[in-house]
Design a protein around this motif. Structure first.
Motif, PDB file in Angstrom:
ATOM      1  N   LEU A   1      45.365  28.140  24.700  1.00 45.75           N
ATOM      2  CA  LEU A   1      45.462  29.136  23.546  1.00 45.75           C
ATOM      3  C   LEU A   1      44.134  30.096  23.872  1.00 45.75           C
ATOM      4  O   LEU A   1      43.084  29.725  24.393  1.00 45.75           O
ATOM      5  N   VAL A   2      44.559  31.306  24.108  1.00 48.72           N
ATOM      6  CA  VAL A   2      43.676  32.296  24.552  1.00 48.72           C
ATOM      7  C   VAL A   2      43.301  33.515  23.367  1.00 48.72           C
ATOM      8  O   VAL A   2      44.521  33.887  22.731  1.00 48.72           O
ATOM      9  N   ARG A   3      42.372  33.569  23.040  1.00 46.50           N
ATOM     10  CA  ARG A   3      42.279  34.540  21.763  1.00 46.50           C
ATOM     11  C   ARG A   3      42.335  35.857  22.058  1.00 46.50           C
ATOM     12  O   ARG A   3      41.500  36.335  23.020  1.00 46.50           O
ATOM     13  N   ARG A   4      42.807  36.855  21.422  1.00 52.23           N
ATOM     14  CA  ARG A   4      42.989  38.125  21.677  1.00 52.23           C
ATOM     15  C   ARG A   4      42.806  38.764  20.588  1.00 52.23           C
ATOM     16  O   ARG A   4      42.921  38.294  19.374  1.00 52.23           O
TER      17      ARG A   4
ATOM     18  N   THR B   1      36.253  38.459  29.026  1.00 53.42           N
ATOM     19  CA  THR B   1      35.975  37.882  27.490  1.00 53.42           C
ATOM     20  C   THR B   1      36.720  36.788  26.972  1.00 53.42           C
ATOM     21  O   THR B   1      36.254  35.930  26.548  1.00 53.42           O
ATOM     22  N   GLY B   2      38.159  36.721  27.767  1.00 53.89           N
ATOM     23  CA  GLY B   2      39.012  35.749  27.209  1.00 53.89           C
ATOM     24  C   GLY B   2      38.327  34.444  27.926  1.00 53.89           C
ATOM     25  O   GLY B   2      38.341  33.330  27.137  1.00 53.89           O
TER      26      GLY B   2
ATOM     27  N   ALA C   1      28.558  37.985  28.539  1.00 56.53           N
ATOM     28  CA  ALA C   1      29.719  38.887  28.952  1.00 56.53           C
ATOM     29  C   ALA C   1      29.868  39.333  30.407  1.00 56.53           C
ATOM     30  O   ALA C   1      31.190  39.605  30.837  1.00 56.53           O
ATOM     31  N   ASN C   2      28.771  39.251  30.913  1.00 60.59           N
ATOM     32  CA  ASN C   2      28.855  39.684  32.141  1.00 60.59           C
ATOM     33  C   ASN C   2      28.584  38.435  33.490  1.00 60.59           C
ATOM     34  O   ASN C   2      28.646  38.678  34.740  1.00 60.59           O
TER      35      ASN C   2
END
Length: 416
Positions: free
Chosen positions: A299-302, A281-282, A353-354
């Protein structure tokens, strides 16, 4: 003229006159084109096809996809003209009728037509198929129970203090409680009579018991707050989920990972997973704006905020290689995401997503396995959960699980 020649002759009547109004909506049947030869394009259709060919080549379409989409556009422009927008449903029907559905990329063709004001989008249905399914399942129960379940759905969909629950989540909840609800429907007339929640939950084991308990708690809590039942029978029922400790990959699987593929995007993704423990996902959510090359940062969204990844020299070099390839291959794409594919370069959405898990699997690897191995190796060296949180941006509870897995002698119980 033999029969085969007659079947293959071109069918191309005059296009629909501009300004002719529609008396009533009717679905066109394009099945007659299955055996017809491609029609000769008219001058205005030829100009549109020339512009489309230049567009497709500029966006680095494959020959097969370009020819399939041009074939669909040629039929639509010749039969319907180019003075009015094409309906998305007609384009899809032509693609299916001519056998080009597997090669034609509807989103890409639609994007080209939308830029020129020649696309009439397919209206989205007011009711999704998932919503229809949920209502059909509820209607299958006795009237009073169905009314109570309707009240539960309405409360979750219109809760004043939080966003509405997705219809897919409601469908999953109904699947989790299908067994006990079916049993109660034969024994009771209303959910007020239900008291044996614990036996319904313990009838299944493991994760299924936890899922059933969560769904039942959601239903009865909503009914209690709506004052449709007097007491909540799920109160006091607790089911803990047993989560297996993180596992690791064999060391020989990690050697020479970057040598198993020559695709710049996948090599860069492999480095982000095996060095910086990013998940699928990241990776998909990364945008070009998240890259700070001057500081070698990403920058990674969490869920709990943004995590800053400090890129090592190898990963930074792979990033630059991928960006150069991306610009050379798709110079005109407006997609803001860092990772793009042949399917996403024509719009602004992220990869599916896959995409990364499936790509890694074709290489004989698992994305989650590589990521878990990296975090576990760090936990062996430091045994400090705060360090894991800072380096990988994971939650403190997840960090504690890795620490206790790497050092089982330090604690016998993993804190929750």
């Amino acid at each position: 003229m033999n029969a085969e020649t007659h079947r293959r002759q071109s069918i191309a009547p005059d296009p629909v006159p501009h300004g002719q109004q529609e008396l009533f909506p009717a679905e066109r049947k394009w099945s007659a084109l299955r055996r017809a030869a491609p029609p000769e394009p008219r001058p205005e259709a030829g100009r549109l096809l020339t512009a489309f060919d230049a567009h497709a080549r500029a966006h680095a379409w494959t020959d097969g996809a370009r020819e399939a989409a041009a074939h669909v556009l040629r039929i639509a422009a010749t039969w319907l003209g180019t003075s009015v927008p094409f309906a998305d449903s007609d384009l899809r029907a032509i693609s299916a009728a001519t056998g080009r559905g597997s090669q034609c990329r509807p989103l890409a063709l639609n994007a080209f037509l939308a830029e020129r004001g020649l696309l009439l989008p397919q209206p989205r249905p007011a009711t999704s198929s998932t919503e229809v399914f949920v209502k059909q399942v509820i209607d299958g129960y006795p009237p009073r129970i169905a009314d109570e379940l309707d009240s539960w759905v309405r409360r979750l969909r219109s809760h004043p203090d939080r966003p509405p629950t997705d219809w897919r989540a409601l469908r999953r909840y109904l699947f989790y409680v299908k067994g006990p609800l079916g049993d109660w429907a034969h024994r009771y007339q209303t959910l007020r009579q239900v008291t044996d929640i614990r036996s319904a939950v313990t009838a299944v084991k493991g994760d299924r018991a936890h899922e059933r308990a969560v769904a039942l708690r959601s239903i009865f809590r909503a009914l209690k707050r709506a004052k449709l039942i007097f007491t909540d029978p799920t109160r006091g029922v607790r089911v803990t989920r047993s989560e297996p400790p993180p596992t690791t990959l064999p060391p020989d699987r990690l050697a020479g990972l970057l040598d198993i593929t020559d695709r710049p995007a996948i090599r860069f993704a492999l480095a982000l997973v095996t060095v910086h423990a990013l998940n699928g996902t990241g990776l998909a959510r990364l945008t070009l704006g998240d890259v700070i090359s001057a500081r070698a940062q990403l920058l990674v969204r969490r869920p709990h905020g943004r995590h800053t990844v400090h890129l090592d020299e190898v990963t930074l070099q792979l990033l630059h290689t991928w960006l150069r390839y991306r610009h050379r291959r798709w110079p005109r794409t407006v997609n803001p995401h860092l990772f793009v594919t042949r399917q996403t370069v024509i719009h602004t959405g992220p990869a599916s997503a896959n995409y990364f898990p499936a790509t890694f699997q074709r290489l004989g690897l698992t994305l989650n396995g590589l990521r878990t191995d990296r975090v576990r190796d760090e936990a062996r060296d430091t045994a400090d959960p705060v360090h894991l949180v800072r380096v990988f941006g994971i939650s403190i509870s997840t960090a504690m699980k890795y620490v206790h897995t790497a050092h089982p002698h330090r604690a016998s119980i993993i804190p929750r």
